[in-house]
Design an enzyme around this catalytic site. Structure first.
Site, PDB file in Angstrom:
ATOM      1  N   HIS A   1       0.846  -1.201   0.000  1.00 16.27           N
ATOM      2  CA  HIS A   1       0.000   0.000   0.000  1.00 16.27           C
ATOM      3  C   HIS A   1       0.876   1.243   0.000  1.00 16.27           C
ATOM      4  CE1 HIS A   1      -1.917  -3.239   2.412  1.00 16.27           C
ATOM      5  NE2 HIS A   1      -2.892  -3.032   1.569  1.00 16.27           N
TER       6      HIS A   1
ATOM      7  N   ASP B   1      12.154   1.057 -33.989  1.00 11.85           N
ATOM      8  CA  ASP B   1      13.202   0.035 -33.908  1.00 11.85           C
ATOM      9  C   ASP B   1      14.011  -0.079 -35.196  1.00 11.85           C
ATOM     10  OD1 ASP B   1      11.465  -1.165 -35.626  1.00 11.85           O
ATOM     11  OD2 ASP B   1      11.515  -3.130 -34.653  1.00 11.85           O
TER      12      ASP B   1
ATOM     13  N   ARG C   1      17.815  -0.028 -34.520  1.00 15.51           N
ATOM     14  CA  ARG C   1      18.268  -1.255 -33.861  1.00 15.51           C
ATOM     15  C   ARG C   1      18.217  -2.443 -34.815  1.00 15.51           C
ATOM     16  NH1 ARG C   1      15.851  -2.691 -28.021  1.00 15.51           N
ATOM     17  NH2 ARG C   1      16.994  -0.782 -27.524  1.00 15.51           N
TER      18      ARG C   1
ATOM     19  N   ASP D   1      11.379   8.970 -44.432  1.00 18.45           N
ATOM     20  CA  ASP D   1      11.215   7.553 -44.134  1.00 18.45           C
ATOM     21  C   ASP D   1      12.539   6.983 -43.630  1.00 18.45           C
ATOM     22  OD1 ASP D   1       9.806   4.935 -44.334  1.00 18.45           O
ATOM     23  OD2 ASP D   1      11.502   4.550 -45.665  1.00 18.45           O
TER      24      ASP D   1
END
Lengths: 578, 578
Positions: free
Chosen positions: B220, B401, B404, B556
């Site tokens: 809590h 992505d 990557r 792009d």
């Protein structure tokens, strides 16, 4: 700090590490292979291998649903990135048991190309292969171009049905046929409340403006229909249901599989709140949800969002949708151990509220009851006005619900006392009823303490009329009950720190012959000062005990509300005498 | 927008609405009663009723685990607020089947009082009642004061064991005994990364500083041990395991039940990443995890956090921990449909990478291969430098992505090409290997396209040596393969928008007799300009299709990386000629 992925070792290896962890945890069910995972148990006879696949970050899609009755394996790419053709080929080779392979995936360019290339390569080796491409997202293209739609949570319904078909022995053409039929009869609408964040990424992949939601937004953050103000659960249910039902297939009946899918950061309790109006609206429209599912089926990392999927069933699809399955993330069908006796609805004992019977009240006590009710209403009003302030004080070291709890409690107490008064109860019984109402409805520590305290006060009052001495006796009983039950002492930073000085001052003033209003005013003053002084204390009781220094400088919310109640009643008495 | 509860109708009624939604969804298993829910199926003979309870906001604790083998009912309070004594009484009356009742709850003042009062009241009516209070949170008090500790995720382990004991027919004293034994042998350490927010609340109940975590923080938001810097998954596993094992009971053996519990906003993939080092460290310390569980068992609304629970088992506890259970949120034990044949580990077919065999290469082609490898390394370096920029561009309308994915792909291509070169391959086979490596390891759209494109370029190159014409032919083959496979046209805002002008300019320059370096420079210039111009376009293909206007103004990412590759190779050729 909001939307985040918190746990990783190497962000670039996150998807690989998660898959490896999964395969280790569920080594009894699955076996890791290059490109994904397959069932560990080899089928007893050749069966069609159902192989869902796609990028990672959508757990339990797709490796979470490997197991009997569902997938034979899953092809798993990097985060939100389609697996390679080599991945798909590798998993298919490992899962193939001689009856052919079917890939299932959402309609994304990368998946279509990679699974397509793997299909060519497997076919060249003489393996029977086919594909079922899911296109359930009604926000991603108009109905007239349904074949261009993306696949989202409907994936699960389609793959569940395909998995059941393969498990019952259908051949490759049959599994593909039911998969495509399921897809044609499946519609999903989704929405996002907040974006998701890749492991190690400095900021979310996308974001949604505060107090808005991105209606129709895709599971990788693809643009949806538009941003709209955040609706209530009921409003969202109405919007979702009407959009999905607008595309009911021409030949569809009333029985539907339903998925209410959380995308990541939306909690199960929220989905359960949303489920009620969704279910009600589906039923109102003449539909019958068949084994509906509420939970996470196709997620998007920690995206906050939800989607509703409806699959219109025919007899064949219903048989397959309801068939048993046993996978790490989804289990349907019962164990042998379940007791079969169903509880009868009619004639069974119910645990309702205890029926209170009041002793006949004296006229004096009934007159006093009117004053008690007025005072309770004034206390309710005062606590209502202080609710947010009490909540803010409580949030410093507690859970911030003290204001809400007290308002809920006094409201229940008032309703119960009014009911008792209408039934002819005197002041004592009204307070007993108020206490029982508070305790039953409010819960929490303050609920049990005030409930028991008011009951004790009412018992002490009994059938007597009002006087300063009688009121002091009631306060004395209330205080003794609360301190005994709660086990707190002065200095523990609880309501006792206000209550004990209040009692002491009241008893002393009344013993010295002060009239009620004056005695209460002096006592309320003492309670006020004591409550303020709790700011210097460190809690010794309750949840915040171990290291609660952060509450230093803030008074105890229970002591503050106690002083407020004392002050309100004192003002009431003073006003009555004016 | 971070930690939030998004879905509700009336914030004050959130807990009630969630319970009602749950009972409606699982009406085949549970029945709502005042104060909570009970199993719908009545036991065939009297059995001890195991009744966990506490505040709401902790799903599946506590009503999510009602069902055969686990709880007979659950007492459910408001959010983070103990239920009232009346709630507990009501649920107990509804669940009692004649063999007594046992309440199970965490050690919080409100719960202790309310369940205590309900116990008194039930006993006064002649019902046998007892209580098991869970105290597993090692961060909430020192071991010497273990009875003052709070109950957190260990609740689940204790209640699972009690539920199994009651199901197998143990009497009340027996169920209480095993419950208390399980509690004494259960330890949990938790941590929070970010706070949770009540429905409708303007801000979180508490917060954790950025890049820190609150070690030992309660479910809590109760203060924990201290704030520490956010560790890696491996570091967190080491800290958790060492803290828990430091409290191994004196008589404990090696077999342990383990729960890796998510508190709400931490995703299953993250828990799976954390599971591997936790499991490894437990095994290293000589422990054997028995049916470990990774998921959500005791949550805190949308709190981001995780906890590790270990219960040291003896024979009796292991029997009860591993017994079947079937509840809405937790299912253990198998259906009758599961195939029993387990896949043999040894001698089975494996789907490994295809073994590549190279045709004998000419000396010319082997010399060209050296240049190809250098160029690939330079491309890898250039893409590595541009990774975050490419990711940022991609994040505007895609999933961020691209950088990557390209880095991963070129890295795999380089490894494969180097391996081929070491095996004596010429330039053509090196490019084929590079393409296959890229496609197999990178996945996604860019992976399949660049993989297939490089393979096509390698095939066009064959065993020839280097010349401007040969290089142009390879680029021509690559471009044709990529445009055919991807199906995109110029103007669709894809890499084709850079690739086609590159090919056109290169072929034209080479046909006009330009030397390789000059031709590539002019072609790279054309690709650069075309890539920049994609900023004006709206995507017509792929994921962002339907309403991708948000990418206007941003080029792009595929076109940008294509132009970068072209420029890098052109610079390499120019450098070689200097």
């Amino acid at each position: 700090m909001g939307d985040m992925t918190y746990l990783w070792d190497d962000p670039a290896a996150f998807a690989d590490d998660a898959l490896a962890g999964f395969c280790e945890l569920h080594a009894d069910v699955v076996r890791q292979v290059p490109g994904g995972a397959v069932r560990r148990a080899r089928p007893q006879r050749p069966k069609v291998a159902v192989l869902p696949g796609g990028g990672s970050g959508h757990y339990p899609a797709f490796y979470g649903i490997i197991g009997p009755g569902l997938a034979d394996g899953a092809v798993s790419g990097n985060l939100f990135t389609s697996p390679s053709a080599q991945d798909a080929y590798s998993v298919a080779k490992a899962a193939h048991s001689g009856a052919g392979v079917v890939f299932g995936y959402g309609n994304y360019a990368g998946d279509v190309m990679n699974f397509g290339l793997a299909t060519d390569r497997l076919r060249a080796e003489g393996i029977a292969v086919d594909n079922v491409v899911v296109t359930d997202d009604i926000a991603s293209a108009p109905e007239s171009e349904a074949q261009r739609r993306r696949g989202i949570a409907g994936d699960f319904a389609v793959f569940k049905i395909m998995g059941a078909a393969a498990e019952e022995g259908m051949d490759l053409a049959g599994v593909v046929r039911v998969g495509r039929k399921a897809n044609e009869r499946t519609r999903t609408i989704g929405t996002a409340f907040a974006g998701c964040t890749f492991p190690g990424a400095p900021e979310p992949l996308f974001s949604v403006p505060d107090a808005q939601m991105g209606l129709g937004l895709g599971i990788h953050g693809e643009p949806g229909l538009r941003d709209v103000p955040l609706p209530s659960a009921g409003e969202l249910a109405a919007d979702f249901v009407s959009r999905v039902l607008a595309e009911k297939p021409a030949d569809a009946g009333e029985r539907v599989a339903v998925l209410l899918n959380g995308l990541g950061a939306v909690k199960q309790e929220e989905l359960l709140v949303l489920w009620r109006p969704v279910a009600a609206l589906l039923r109102e429209s003449g539909h019958v949800p068949v084994l509906p599912e509420v939970g996470e089926f196709v997620t998007s990392l920690d995206m906050a969002g939800v989607s509703l999927t409806v699959t219109w069933l025919d007899d064949e699809l219903e048989r397959l949708w309801t068939a048993p399955a046993w996978t790490p993330a989804f289990r349907r069908g019962r164990t042998a151990d379940e007791p079969q006796a169903v509880r009868p609805e009619a004639g069974e004992p119910r645990a309702d509220e205890p029926v209170v019977e009041y002793s006949p009240a004296s006229d004096e006590s009934r007159r006093l009851a009117e004053h008690v009710l007025v005072a309770l209403r004034q206390v309710a009003s005062a606590l209502g006005g202080a609710e947010s302030e009490l909540g803010a004080i409580d949030a410093v070291a507690g859970d911030g619900d003290h204001g809400r709890g007290m308002v809920r409690g006094i409201g229940a107490a008032l309703v119960a006392a009014e009911e008792a008064q209408r039934a002819g109860a005197g002041a004592g019984d009204c307070l007993v009823a108020a206490g029982d109402g508070w305790a039953a409805r409010a819960g929490g520590t303050s609920g049990v303490l005030w409930g028991a305290g008011l009951r004790a006060a009412g018992e002490a009052l009994g059938d007597r009329g009002g006087s300063a001495e009688v009121a002091a006796a009631a306060v004395n009983a209330l205080t003794t009950r609360i301190t005994t039950l709660g086990g707190a002492a002065v200095g523990d930073k609880t309501l006792v720190d206000a209550l004990e000085p209040f009692r002491a001052e009241l008893l002393s003033a009344v013993a010295a012959g002060a009239p009620a209003a004056a005695a209460w005013s002096r006592a309320a003053e003492a309670a006020d000062e004591a409550a303020r002084n709790t700011a210097e204390l460190v809690p010794r009781k309750g949840r915040a005990r171990p290291l609660a220094e952060r509450s230093i400088g803030t008074p105890d919310p229970g002591a503050v509300s106690t002083a407020l109640i004392a002050r309100t009643i004192a003002d009431h008495l003073t006003g009555e005498l004016r």
